[in-house]
Design an enzyme around this catalytic site. Sequence first.
Site, PDB file in Angstrom:
ATOM      1  N   CYS A 114      -1.262   0.832   7.384  1.00 43.25           N
ATOM      2  CA  CYS A 114      -2.950   0.643   7.412  1.00 43.25           C
ATOM      3  C   CYS A 114      -3.392  -0.701   6.666  1.00 43.25           C
ATOM      4  CB  CYS A 114      -3.737   1.846   7.074  1.00 43.25           C
ATOM      5  SG  CYS A 114      -3.505   3.204   7.883  1.00 43.25           S
ATOM      6  N   ARG A 115      -3.244  -0.787   5.244  1.00 42.12           N
ATOM      7  CA  ARG A 115      -3.995  -1.717   4.432  1.00 42.12           C
ATOM      8  C   ARG A 115      -3.072  -2.987   4.439  1.00 42.12           C
ATOM      9  NH1 ARG A 115      -4.990   2.292  -0.457  1.00 42.12           N
ATOM     10  NH2 ARG A 115      -3.124   3.258   0.710  1.00 42.12           N
ATOM     11  N   SER A 116      -1.957  -2.611   3.923  1.00 44.54           N
ATOM     12  CA  SER A 116      -0.918  -3.834   3.591  1.00 44.54           C
ATOM     13  C   SER A 116      -0.640  -4.681   4.972  1.00 44.54           C
ATOM     14  CB  SER A 116       0.387  -3.500   2.842  1.00 44.54           C
ATOM     15  OG  SER A 116       1.257  -2.520   3.448  1.00 44.54           O
ATOM     16  N   ASN A 137       2.474   1.356   4.401  1.00 44.31           N
ATOM     17  CA  ASN A 137       2.691   0.187   5.164  1.00 44.31           C
ATOM     18  C   ASN A 137       2.365  -0.020   6.698  1.00 44.31           C
ATOM     19  OD1 ASN A 137       5.320  -2.079   5.561  1.00 44.31           O
ATOM     20  ND2 ASN A 137       3.300  -2.579   5.118  1.00 44.31           N
ATOM     21  N   CYS A 176       0.954  -1.120  -0.044  1.00 42.50           N
ATOM     22  CA  CYS A 176      -0.137   0.029  -0.048  1.00 42.50           C
ATOM     23  C   CYS A 176       0.897   1.299   0.021  1.00 42.50           C
ATOM     24  CB  CYS A 176      -1.087   0.039   1.199  1.00 42.50           C
ATOM     25  SG  CYS A 176      -0.122  -0.056   2.777  1.00 42.50           S
ATOM     26  N   ASP A 188      -7.727   3.599   0.767  1.00 39.65           N
ATOM     27  CA  ASP A 188      -7.044   4.172   1.937  1.00 39.65           C
ATOM     28  C   ASP A 188      -8.069   4.386   3.172  1.00 39.65           C
ATOM     29  OD1 ASP A 188      -5.250   5.190   3.873  1.00 39.65           O
ATOM     30  OD2 ASP A 188      -4.720   6.690   2.208  1.00 39.65           O
TER      31      ASP A 188
HETATM   32  P1  4NP Z   1      -1.629   2.781   4.083  1.00 41.34           P
HETATM   33  O1  4NP Z   1      -2.541   4.108   4.701  1.00 41.34           O
HETATM   34  O2  4NP Z   1      -1.279   2.954   2.735  1.00 41.34           O
HETATM   35  O3  4NP Z   1      -2.851   1.743   3.928  1.00 41.34           O
HETATM   36  O4  4NP Z   1      -0.820   2.346   5.059  1.00 41.34           O
HETATM   37  C1  4NP Z   1      -1.901   5.068   4.886  1.00 41.34           C
HETATM   38  C2  4NP Z   1      -0.896   5.592   5.804  1.00 41.34           C
HETATM   39  C3  4NP Z   1      -0.234   6.889   5.937  1.00 41.34           C
HETATM   40  C4  4NP Z   1      -0.709   7.762   5.064  1.00 41.34           C
HETATM   41  C5  4NP Z   1      -1.432   7.574   3.770  1.00 41.34           C
HETATM   42  C6  4NP Z   1      -2.117   6.326   3.958  1.00 41.34           C
HETATM   43  N1  4NP Z   1      -0.087   8.942   5.307  1.00 41.34           N
HETATM   44  O5  4NP Z   1      -0.305   9.950   4.293  1.00 41.34           O
HETATM   45  O6  4NP Z   1       0.873   9.326   6.030  1.00 41.34           O
END
Ligand code: 4NP
Length: 145
Positions: free
Chosen positions: A13-15, A11, A8, A118
Amino acid sequence: MTAILVVCLGNICRSPLAEAAMRDAAARANVHVRVDSAGTAGYHIGKAPDQRSRLVAMERANIDISHYKARQVSESDFDIFDYIFAMDQQNLSDLKAIMPQNSKAKLALLDNDAAVVDPYYGDISDFEAVWRQISSACERIIHNL
Ligand code: 4NP
């Protein structure tokens, strides 16, 4: 052994949820796979998963992901992994931009043509929905290996 990387943006939240769900699906199907996760961005390197992801993994699947550490995807991942699954189109195009020409990895979205959106700016119900989407996508992937 088949090696699967889930990717993602951050790294956190989703992955990490996809890493946990993929391992869990493989264990239940008695399939031996290597699974890891990474982010296309480096903002959160070394951090544990978002607490909402940790909560959902524990409550929905009794999986503790608090020891996972965020890392950024690298070119060498394209040699190590057989499959690299992206959460959304942006992740996919960022991966294509760094993919070496002789990459062994097959690159695709995790959930067929659907994005795993996201949930970072959402609430716990968004993380629950992400878990449901990711866990069924991982079951399908393991089933189709
Ligand atoms: P992820 O979510 O890609 O699912 O881990 C996010 C985590 C942090 C951010 C964006 C998406 N950020 O902008 O900090």
